[in-house]
Design a protein around this motif. Sequence first.
Motif, PDB file in Angstrom:
ATOM      1  N   SER A   7       0.950  -0.960  -0.119  1.00  0.00           N
ATOM      2  CA  SER A   7       0.233   0.087  -0.253  1.00  0.00           C
ATOM      3  C   SER A   7       0.794   1.679   0.110  1.00  0.00           C
ATOM      4  O   SER A   7       2.162   1.517   0.346  1.00  0.00           O
ATOM      5  N   GLY A   8       0.769   2.942  -0.593  1.00  0.00           N
ATOM      6  CA  GLY A   8       0.489   3.754   0.149  1.00  0.00           C
ATOM      7  C   GLY A   8       1.592   4.113  -1.275  1.00  0.00           C
ATOM      8  O   GLY A   8       1.663   4.826  -1.629  1.00  0.00           O
ATOM      9  N   GLY A   9       0.887   3.487  -2.416  1.00  0.00           N
ATOM     10  CA  GLY A   9       1.332   4.091  -3.976  1.00  0.00           C
ATOM     11  C   GLY A   9       0.267   5.296  -4.534  1.00  0.00           C
ATOM     12  O   GLY A   9      -0.215   5.725  -3.573  1.00  0.00           O
ATOM     13  N   GLY A  10       1.022   6.225  -5.320  1.00  0.00           N
ATOM     14  CA  GLY A  10       0.072   7.258  -5.674  1.00  0.00           C
ATOM     15  C   GLY A  10       0.627   8.000  -7.026  1.00  0.00           C
ATOM     16  O   GLY A  10       1.313   7.829  -6.746  1.00  0.00           O
ATOM     17  N   VAL A  11      -0.173   9.385  -6.738  1.00  0.00           N
ATOM     18  CA  VAL A  11       0.390  10.102  -7.692  1.00  0.00           C
ATOM     19  C   VAL A  11       1.355  11.676  -6.341  1.00  0.00           C
ATOM     20  O   VAL A  11       0.011  11.968  -6.020  1.00  0.00           O
ATOM     21  N   VAL A  12       2.032  12.004  -6.682  1.00  0.00           N
ATOM     22  CA  VAL A  12       3.009  13.592  -6.521  1.00  0.00           C
ATOM     23  C   VAL A  12       3.452  13.938  -7.100  1.00  0.00           C
ATOM     24  O   VAL A  12       4.440  13.495  -8.392  1.00  0.00           O
ATOM     25  N   GLN A  13       3.891  15.308  -6.722  1.00  0.00           N
ATOM     26  CA  GLN A  13       4.585  16.160  -7.732  1.00  0.00           C
ATOM     27  C   GLN A  13       5.472  16.084  -7.296  1.00  0.00           C
ATOM     28  O   GLN A  13       6.491  15.268  -5.271  1.00  0.00           O
ATOM     29  N   PRO A  14       6.400  16.596  -7.992  1.00  0.00           N
ATOM     30  CA  PRO A  14       7.501  16.910  -7.806  1.00  0.00           C
ATOM     31  C   PRO A  14       8.669  16.967  -6.416  1.00  0.00           C
ATOM     32  O   PRO A  14       8.245  18.247  -6.577  1.00  0.00           O
ATOM     33  N   SER A  17       7.196  13.402  -1.010  1.00  0.00           N
ATOM     34  CA  SER A  17       7.184  12.545  -0.850  1.00  0.00           C
ATOM     35  C   SER A  17       6.223  10.997  -0.504  1.00  0.00           C
ATOM     36  O   SER A  17       4.750  11.843  -0.558  1.00  0.00           O
ATOM     37  N   LEU A  18       6.651   9.884  -0.213  1.00  0.00           N
ATOM     38  CA  LEU A  18       5.368   9.159  -0.327  1.00  0.00           C
ATOM     39  C   LEU A  18       6.048   7.577   0.895  1.00  0.00           C
ATOM     40  O   LEU A  18       7.723   7.716   0.814  1.00  0.00           O
ATOM     41  N   ARG A  19       5.022   7.377   1.498  1.00  0.00           N
ATOM     42  CA  ARG A  19       5.376   5.727   1.918  1.00  0.00           C
ATOM     43  C   ARG A  19       4.515   4.474   1.614  1.00  0.00           C
ATOM     44  O   ARG A  19       3.706   4.977   1.552  1.00  0.00           O
ATOM     45  N   LEU A  20       5.760   3.855   1.103  1.00  0.00           N
ATOM     46  CA  LEU A  20       4.757   1.868   0.373  1.00  0.00           C
ATOM     47  C   LEU A  20       5.057   0.970   1.866  1.00  0.00           C
ATOM     48  O   LEU A  20       5.597   1.679   2.922  1.00  0.00           O
ATOM     49  N   SER A  21       4.520   0.368   2.207  1.00  0.00           N
ATOM     50  CA  SER A  21       4.100  -0.197   3.020  1.00  0.00           C
ATOM     51  C   SER A  21       3.868  -1.882   2.308  1.00  0.00           C
ATOM     52  O   SER A  21       2.850  -1.556   1.452  1.00  0.00           O
ATOM     53  N   CYS A  22       4.352  -2.736   3.657  1.00  0.00           N
ATOM     54  CA  CYS A  22       4.525  -4.449   2.228  1.00  0.00           C
ATOM     55  C   CYS A  22       3.857  -4.705   3.436  1.00  0.00           C
ATOM     56  O   CYS A  22       5.014  -5.159   4.369  1.00  0.00           O
ATOM     57  N   TYR A  78       9.290  -1.389   4.748  1.00  0.00           N
ATOM     58  CA  TYR A  78       8.710   0.254   4.347  1.00  0.00           C
ATOM     59  C   TYR A  78      10.048   0.604   3.251  1.00  0.00           C
ATOM     60  O   TYR A  78      10.656   0.705   3.769  1.00  0.00           O
ATOM     61  N   LEU A  79       8.892   1.589   2.405  1.00  0.00           N
ATOM     62  CA  LEU A  79       9.928   2.443   1.681  1.00  0.00           C
ATOM     63  C   LEU A  79       9.851   3.769   1.779  1.00  0.00           C
ATOM     64  O   LEU A  79       8.801   4.343   1.415  1.00  0.00           O
ATOM     65  N   HIS A  80      10.332   4.798   2.098  1.00  0.00           N
ATOM     66  CA  HIS A  80      10.221   5.960   2.553  1.00  0.00           C
ATOM     67  C   HIS A  80      10.917   6.714   1.588  1.00  0.00           C
ATOM     68  O   HIS A  80      12.293   6.796   1.453  1.00  0.00           O
ATOM     69  N   MET A  81      10.475   7.544   0.519  1.00  0.00           N
ATOM     70  CA  MET A  81      10.775   7.988  -0.851  1.00  0.00           C
ATOM     71  C   MET A  81      10.232   9.759  -0.271  1.00  0.00           C
ATOM     72  O   MET A  81       8.927  10.076  -0.385  1.00  0.00           O
ATOM     73  N   ASN A  82      11.715  10.129  -0.303  1.00  0.00           N
ATOM     74  CA  ASN A  82      11.301  11.851  -0.320  1.00  0.00           C
ATOM     75  C   ASN A  82      11.968  12.155  -1.713  1.00  0.00           C
ATOM     76  O   ASN A  82      13.056  12.134  -2.714  1.00  0.00           O
ATOM     77  N   SER A  83      12.355  13.378  -1.875  1.00  0.00           N
ATOM     78  CA  SER A  83      12.126  14.567  -2.820  1.00  0.00           C
ATOM     79  C   SER A  83      12.203  13.654  -3.748  1.00  0.00           C
ATOM     80  O   SER A  83      13.067  12.901  -5.052  1.00  0.00           O
ATOM     81  N   LEU A  84      10.726  13.639  -4.690  1.00  0.00           N
ATOM     82  CA  LEU A  84      10.936  12.252  -5.598  1.00  0.00           C
ATOM     83  C   LEU A  84      10.669  13.105  -6.784  1.00  0.00           C
ATOM     84  O   LEU A  84      10.554  14.259  -7.115  1.00  0.00           O
ATOM     85  N   LYS A  85      11.277  12.247  -7.995  1.00  0.00           N
ATOM     86  CA  LYS A  85      11.345  13.147  -9.707  1.00  0.00           C
ATOM     87  C   LYS A  85      10.962  12.661 -10.343  1.00  0.00           C
ATOM     88  O   LYS A  85      10.000  11.123  -9.945  1.00  0.00           O
ATOM     89  N   PRO A  86      10.201  12.889 -11.224  1.00  0.00           N
ATOM     90  CA  PRO A  86       9.065  12.040 -12.553  1.00  0.00           C
ATOM     91  C   PRO A  86      10.124  10.928 -12.601  1.00  0.00           C
ATOM     92  O   PRO A  86       9.046   9.791 -13.082  1.00  0.00           O
ATOM     93  N   GLU A  87      11.804  10.716 -13.297  1.00  0.00           N
ATOM     94  CA  GLU A  87      11.779   9.496 -12.874  1.00  0.00           C
ATOM     95  C   GLU A  87      12.020   8.694 -11.996  1.00  0.00           C
ATOM     96  O   GLU A  87      12.435   7.139 -12.669  1.00  0.00           O
TER      97      GLU A  87
END
Length: 120
Positions: A7-14, A17-22, A78-87
């Motif tokens: 869970s935790g996916g989605g759409v975010v601006q460049p 941040s997002l946090r994925l859980s498994c 968990y995967l904590h994702m910060n400073s997300l980029k389009p890539e």
Amino acid sequence: QVQLVESGGGVVQPGGSLRLSCTVSGTIFSINAMAWHRQAPGKERELVATITSGGTNYADSVKGRFTISRDNAKNTVYLHMNSLKPEDTAIYYCNVVLQFGSQYPLYNYWGQGTQVTVSS
């Protein structure tokens, strides 16, 4: 029967941040390793981050921006994702290596994937 529920996916601006859980469910003896992989459209699946009792490892493309962690009591990674980029846009897959007993071999399981889209 082992199940991995992400869970935790989605759409975010460049820059966001997002946090994925498994979460791993089922009757298991131990989880030896947990990891996140991702697959972008038209590209091969790549390893993003791993966590074991020995520590963590990251792909160069996410070092300093992503953090992998686990809660052993909840069998959750968990995967904590910060400073997300389009890539970083991709389907993110959880992966675990586990045992059903101390004398059992290692088994590899995958989650169903969760979409992460980084777009303005």
